[in-house]
Write an enzyme that holds these catalytic residues in place. Structure first.
Site, PDB file in Angstrom:
ATOM      1  N   ASN A 160      -3.973  23.586  10.612  1.00  0.00           N
ATOM      2  CA  ASN A 160      -3.960  22.593  11.451  1.00  0.00           C
ATOM      3  C   ASN A 160      -5.596  21.945  11.048  1.00  0.00           C
ATOM      4  OD1 ASN A 160      -4.540  21.427  13.582  1.00  0.00           O
ATOM      5  ND2 ASN A 160      -4.863  22.550  15.449  1.00  0.00           N
ATOM      6  N   TRP A 161      -5.192  21.000  10.969  1.00  0.00           N
ATOM      7  CA  TRP A 161      -5.859  19.851  10.465  1.00  0.00           C
ATOM      8  C   TRP A 161      -6.404  18.980  11.242  1.00  0.00           C
ATOM      9  CZ3 TRP A 161      -3.852  16.989   5.038  1.00  0.00           C
ATOM     10  CH2 TRP A 161      -4.847  17.836   3.985  1.00  0.00           C
ATOM     11  N   LYS A 162      -6.089  18.815  12.617  1.00  0.00           N
ATOM     12  CA  LYS A 162      -6.709  18.651  13.430  1.00  0.00           C
ATOM     13  C   LYS A 162      -6.879  16.753  13.527  1.00  0.00           C
ATOM     14  CE  LYS A 162      -8.370  22.263  15.906  1.00  0.00           C
ATOM     15  NZ  LYS A 162      -9.266  23.563  16.527  1.00  0.00           N
TER      16      LYS A 162
ATOM     17  N   HIS B 209      -0.861  23.102  22.055  1.00  0.00           N
ATOM     18  CA  HIS B 209      -2.300  23.734  21.079  1.00  0.00           C
ATOM     19  C   HIS B 209      -3.138  23.433  22.618  1.00  0.00           C
ATOM     20  CE1 HIS B 209      -6.269  23.785  19.933  1.00  0.00           C
ATOM     21  NE2 HIS B 209      -5.505  24.270  18.149  1.00  0.00           N
TER      22      HIS B 209
ATOM     23  N   GLU C 276      -5.531  22.599  22.743  1.00  0.00           N
ATOM     24  CA  GLU C 276      -7.082  21.232  22.935  1.00  0.00           C
ATOM     25  C   GLU C 276      -6.047  20.055  23.340  1.00  0.00           C
ATOM     26  OE1 GLU C 276      -7.753  20.815  18.679  1.00  0.00           O
ATOM     27  OE2 GLU C 276      -9.221  22.729  19.162  1.00  0.00           O
TER      28      GLU C 276
ATOM     29  N   GLU D 252      -4.123  31.894  20.430  1.00  0.00           N
ATOM     30  CA  GLU D 252      -4.989  31.631  20.177  1.00  0.00           C
ATOM     31  C   GLU D 252      -6.015  31.447  21.430  1.00  0.00           C
ATOM     32  OE1 GLU D 252      -5.068  28.447  16.526  1.00  0.00           O
ATOM     33  OE2 GLU D 252      -4.597  26.872  18.462  1.00  0.00           O
TER      34      GLU D 252
ATOM     35  N   GLY E  88     -13.101  27.637  17.009  1.00  0.00           N
ATOM     36  CA  GLY E  88     -13.777  26.573  15.819  1.00  0.00           C
ATOM     37  C   GLY E  88     -15.561  27.004  17.081  1.00  0.00           C
TER      38      GLY E  88
ATOM     39  N   SER F 131     -10.972  30.778  14.034  1.00  0.00           N
ATOM     40  CA  SER F 131     -12.079  31.321  13.438  1.00  0.00           C
ATOM     41  C   SER F 131     -11.656  32.160  12.421  1.00  0.00           C
ATOM     42  CB  SER F 131     -13.222  31.612  14.343  1.00  0.00           C
ATOM     43  OG  SER F 131     -13.881  30.500  14.858  1.00  0.00           O
TER      44      SER F 131
ATOM     45  N   GLY G  52      -8.022  26.262  11.858  1.00  0.00           N
ATOM     46  CA  GLY G  52      -8.401  24.765  11.902  1.00  0.00           C
ATOM     47  C   GLY G  52      -9.350  24.719  10.773  1.00  0.00           C
ATOM     48  N   GLY G  53     -10.957  25.506  10.694  1.00  0.00           N
ATOM     49  CA  GLY G  53     -12.151  24.893   9.656  1.00  0.00           C
ATOM     50  C   GLY G  53     -11.221  25.567   8.325  1.00  0.00           C
TER      51      GLY G  53
HETATM   52  O1  13P Z   1      -7.469  25.726  17.265  1.00  0.00           O
HETATM   53  C1  13P Z   1      -6.923  26.295  15.862  1.00  0.00           C
HETATM   54  C2  13P Z   1      -6.492  26.292  15.057  1.00  0.00           C
HETATM   55  O2  13P Z   1      -5.174  25.850  15.836  1.00  0.00           O
HETATM   56  C3  13P Z   1      -8.138  27.158  15.502  1.00  0.00           C
HETATM   57  O3  13P Z   1      -9.674  26.618  14.928  1.00  0.00           O
HETATM   58  P1  13P Z   1     -11.232  27.392  14.370  1.00  0.00           P
HETATM   59  O4  13P Z   1      -9.719  27.819  13.126  1.00  0.00           O
HETATM   60  O5  13P Z   1     -11.209  26.063  13.820  1.00  0.00           O
HETATM   61  O6  13P Z   1     -11.541  28.600  14.655  1.00  0.00           O
END
Ligand code: 13P
Length: 253
Positions: A9-11, A95, A97, A167, A173, A213, A234-235
């Site tokens: 998920n590149w956000k 998600h 967010e 999640e 993050g 994470s 994400g990251g």
């Molecule tokens: O929100 C996430 C994937 O949708 C997780 O993000 P991180 O892997 O950066 O913690």
């Protein structure tokens, strides 16, 4: 046997050139699509180009959200119909967010999941608790409520083909990961929720990812657990090298 699915998920990261370069590099890697499903969920702006770049490779492209209506006066929004038309195959829905900053609710998540299936998109449905809820021992009840609400009114076939991503919000993050055993316990509770609502065949087929994470150092242990069928990342999905390490772990899981 459930095939693991690793989704990046590149956000709101990367430029178009960076995004295309990533997929060009990734597609040269040896990844066996019989063993692992690979998805990149990119900003909507890049989807058209990335579908072209990823063509005939092991990589599928996903969106990060969608609107539940097919079309209409919804400035700035993108519909499932439009995503399908581009060749997008997956969509992240609900998600944390989106729930936190864009007012998405269990009800809107349910509408979007239904709209995703109407447009042949596989939804990656996100659920998870806050730190406060975890401290109050509410994790399993919060997550089960979110899952039942998201799946309400869906056919057994559609639930089977859904992907649920657990999640925990406090792990996103932050560098804090749920222990693999804790993550597995919640994923098991999700599977039991699906069992209660939709029966044994559906619950043993639906895939449940962990997210929060995830990185090369912890993926193997997470994927070794019975109820964890992949990761939403994400990251660590932003660099080709670390993402490939996750895929390799998934292939060998
Ligand atoms: O929100 C996430 C994937 O949708 C997780 O993000 P991180 O892997 O950066 O913690």
């Amino acid at each position: 046997m459930r095939k693991p699915v690793i989704a990046g998920n590149w956000k709101m990261y990367k430029t178009l050139a960076e995004a295309k370069d990533f997929v060009e590099q990734l597609k040269e890697k040896q990844v066996d699509s019989n063993k692992i499903e690979t998805v990149i969920c990119a900003p909507a702006l890049f989807l058209n180009s990335l579908v072209q770049v990823a063509k005939d490779s092991f990589i599928s492209i996903g969106a990060q959200t969608m609107h539940e209506e097919k079309e209409g006066a919804f400035t700035g929004e993108v519909s499932g119909n439009q995503l399908q038309d581009l060749g997008v195959q997956y969509v992240v829905i609900g998600h944390s967010e989106r729930r936190q900053y864009f007012n998405e609710t269990d009800e809107s998540v349910n509408k979007k999941v239904k709209a995703a299936f109407e447009n042949n998109l596989t939804p990656i449905i996100c659920v998870g608790e806050t730190l406060e809820q975890r401290e109050q021992n509410e994790t399993e009840s919060i997550v089960s409520t979110q899952v039942m609400a998201a799946l309400e009114g869906l056919s057994e076939e559609n639930v089977k083909n859904s992907i649920i991503a657990y999640e925990p919000i406090w792990a996103i993050g932050t560098g804090k990961t749920a222990t693999a055993d804790d993550a597995n316990d919640v994923c098991q509770a999700i599977r039991e929720t699906v069992l209660d609502g939709f029966g044994e065949e559906v619950s043993s087929s639906v895939r449940i990812q962990y997210g929060g994470s995830v990185k090369p150092e912890n993926i193997e242990e997470l994927l070794s657990k019975e109820h964890i069928d992949g990761a939403l990342v994400g990251g660590a999905s932003l660099q080709v090298d670390s993402f490939v390490k996750l895929l390799e772990a998934g292939q060998n899981a």
